[in-house]
Design a protein around this motif. Structure first.
Motif, mmCIF file in Angstrom:
data_model
loop_
_atom_site.group_PDB
_atom_site.id
_atom_site.type_symbol
_atom_site.label_atom_id
_atom_site.label_comp_id
_atom_site.label_asym_id
_atom_site.label_seq_id
_atom_site.Cartn_x
_atom_site.Cartn_y
_atom_site.Cartn_z
ATOM 1 N N GLN A 1 -19.903 -17.586 25.731
ATOM 2 C CA GLN A 1 -18.645 -17.970 25.088
ATOM 3 C C GLN A 1 -18.094 -19.302 25.606
ATOM 4 O O GLN A 1 -17.221 -19.893 24.977
ATOM 5 C CB GLN A 1 -17.595 -16.885 25.319
ATOM 6 N N MET B 1 -10.050 -13.788 27.604
ATOM 7 C CA MET B 1 -11.405 -13.668 27.076
ATOM 8 C C MET B 1 -11.845 -12.220 27.232
ATOM 9 O O MET B 1 -11.467 -11.548 28.181
ATOM 10 C CB MET B 1 -12.367 -14.580 27.853
ATOM 11 N N ASP C 1 -22.645 -12.526 28.430
ATOM 12 C CA ASP C 1 -21.709 -12.598 27.314
ATOM 13 C C ASP C 1 -20.621 -13.634 27.614
ATOM 14 O O ASP C 1 -20.267 -14.448 26.756
ATOM 15 C CB ASP C 1 -21.107 -11.214 27.054
ATOM 16 N N PHE D 1 -15.317 -9.914 27.359
ATOM 17 C CA PHE D 1 -16.765 -9.987 27.487
ATOM 18 C C PHE D 1 -17.282 -8.710 28.124
ATOM 19 O O PHE D 1 -16.558 -7.997 28.807
ATOM 20 C CB PHE D 1 -17.182 -11.225 28.299
#
Length: 155
Positions: free
Chosen positions: A130, A119, A126, A121
């Motif tokens: 997600q 991921m 943030d 971010f």
């Protein structure tokens, strides 16, 4: 109902019941024999023999009673579930071993893991934006090799 979670693996009701029953049988076998139930993958559907990491979480009276698993599969899912259920009941260092008189009170939850994906971010907000509560799990690691795992039901 005792949940089985995975983002991209959907068991049928019969398969879900079979995995939960397998986990319970492995724990009961551990009470009686002191070892995990041996599982023959040939006796199960191909869908239950996929190679997936999994965690088995035990609760009693709404409180955590054990949780053990692996982020990466070592073998067929049915074997992983039986092994993890036994380890959650008898080898989670945070709890005493499950006793026979607890068996009927245990809630068993199985998390079947999909492949981890990276991921990206920029902030905590943030990252949280997600994630899908109750669906996604999360593996956090730092540059020192420390790792924390949060299963979907932690939400």
């Amino acid at each position: 109902m005792e949940p089985i979670c995975s983002v991209d693996w959907s068991p049928s009701a019969e398969e879900r019941d079979a995995l939960l029953e397998l986990a319970r049988r492995s724990i009961a076998h551990g009470v009686e024999w002191g070892r995990a139930l041996e599982v023959d993958p040939e006796e199960h559907t191909e869908h239950l023999c996929v190679r997936r990491g999994c965690f088995v979480t035990l609760e009693r009276g709404g409180a955590l009673r054990g949780c053990v698993g692996s982020l990466h599969a070592r073998g067929p899912l049915v074997v992983e579930v039986a092994r993890s259920a036994f380890l959650a009941a008898f080898e989670d260092p945070r709890f005493p071993q499950v006793a026979g008189d607890e068996l009927d009170e245990l809630e068993v939850h199985i998390s079947v893991l999909s492949e981890a994906t990276d991921m990206h971010f920029r902030s905590e907000d943030d990252l949280l934006a997600q994630l899908r509560p109750g669906v996604d799990g999360l593996i956090l690691s730092d540059s020192h090799g420390n790792v924390g795992t949060f299963l979907p039901q932690v939400w």
